[in-house]
Design a protein around this motif. Sequence first.
Motif, PDB file in Angstrom:
ATOM      1  N   VAL A   1      -8.203  -1.919  -8.069  1.00  0.00           N
ATOM      2  CA  VAL A   1      -7.360  -0.744  -8.244  1.00  0.00           C
ATOM      3  C   VAL A   1      -7.145  -0.554  -9.741  1.00  0.00           C
TER       4      VAL A   1
ATOM      5  N   ASP B   1       0.826  -1.207   0.000  1.00  0.00           N
ATOM      6  CA  ASP B   1       0.000   0.000   0.000  1.00  0.00           C
ATOM      7  C   ASP B   1       0.860   1.257   0.000  1.00  0.00           C
TER       8      ASP B   1
ATOM      9  N   ASN C   1     -10.592  -5.451  -3.404  1.00  0.00           N
ATOM     10  CA  ASN C   1     -10.378  -4.097  -3.893  1.00  0.00           C
ATOM     11  C   ASN C   1     -10.005  -4.157  -5.363  1.00  0.00           C
TER      12      ASN C   1
ATOM     13  N   TRP D   1     -16.790   6.198  -7.733  1.00  0.00           N
ATOM     14  CA  TRP D   1     -15.845   5.549  -6.819  1.00  0.00           C
ATOM     15  C   TRP D   1     -14.677   6.474  -6.498  1.00  0.00           C
TER      16      TRP D   1
ATOM     17  N   ILE E   1      -5.636   1.263  -0.203  1.00  0.00           N
ATOM     18  CA  ILE E   1      -6.562   0.262   0.331  1.00  0.00           C
ATOM     19  C   ILE E   1      -7.074   0.755   1.682  1.00  0.00           C
ATOM     20  N   GLU E   2      -8.323   1.200   1.706  1.00  0.00           N
ATOM     21  CA  GLU E   2      -8.927   1.677   2.955  1.00  0.00           C
ATOM     22  C   GLU E   2      -9.523   0.535   3.773  1.00  0.00           C
ATOM     23  N   ASP E   3     -10.030  -0.481   3.101  1.00  0.00           N
ATOM     24  CA  ASP E   3     -10.645  -1.611   3.787  1.00  0.00           C
ATOM     25  C   ASP E   3     -10.045  -2.897   3.234  1.00  0.00           C
ATOM     26  N   SER E   4      -9.127  -3.472   3.984  1.00  0.00           N
ATOM     27  CA  SER E   4      -8.444  -4.678   3.507  1.00  0.00           C
ATOM     28  C   SER E   4      -9.234  -5.948   3.783  1.00  0.00           C
TER      29      SER E   4
ATOM     30  N   ILE F   1     -17.398  -4.848  -3.217  1.00  0.00           N
ATOM     31  CA  ILE F   1     -15.987  -4.601  -3.498  1.00  0.00           C
ATOM     32  C   ILE F   1     -15.734  -3.103  -3.348  1.00  0.00           C
ATOM     33  N   ASN F   2     -14.484  -2.747  -3.190  1.00  0.00           N
ATOM     34  CA  ASN F   2     -14.072  -1.348  -3.212  1.00  0.00           C
ATOM     35  C   ASN F   2     -13.365  -1.093  -4.526  1.00  0.00           C
ATOM     36  N   MET F   3     -13.711   0.013  -5.164  1.00  0.00           N
ATOM     37  CA  MET F   3     -13.061   0.400  -6.416  1.00  0.00           C
ATOM     38  C   MET F   3     -12.379   1.741  -6.230  1.00  0.00           C
TER      39      MET F   3
END
Length: 149
Positions: free
Chosen positions: A38, A14, A36, A93, A29-32, A66-68
């Motif tokens: 990227v 990160d 994610n 996002w 990465i805010e929430d592992s 998911i996080n984008m």
Amino acid sequence: MIKTYLTNFFVFSDTLLLNMRSEKIEPVIEDSTMINLVIFSASWCNPCHEQIPALKEIYQKLKGKINMMYISLDKSETVNNWKALMEEEQIPWRILLATNDVEAIQKKYYAKSIPRIYIIYPDKHFELLDVSEKADIDKLYYLANSYSF
């Protein structure tokens, strides 16, 4: 030594970057605990622009699963073009800027050629994703809908 290198080669390291909207420095990465996505892109990259509809569809279908985040590889002379594109496309996002250290970010994340998209797993391992490949999209949907956190 080779085994250690190969084991750690595909581990996402990160870094802190500027959030375009909040103008605060934050980790990529805010929430592992989640998958994610990227996405390395830039205002001058036409293939990157062509991916936007597919990325929007992924976001809508997997929002909350998911996080984008975008990482813009625009330098200071083109970053305003990037910001205009993000507004025009109404990208919902997270958007991070590598403006002050583009070359180092490209080297660190093997992003010399773009578009480049990584799936980052909770254990920090990562792999490439191609949004034009049905098998890759199917895998992403499977992971997002079945990965236990």
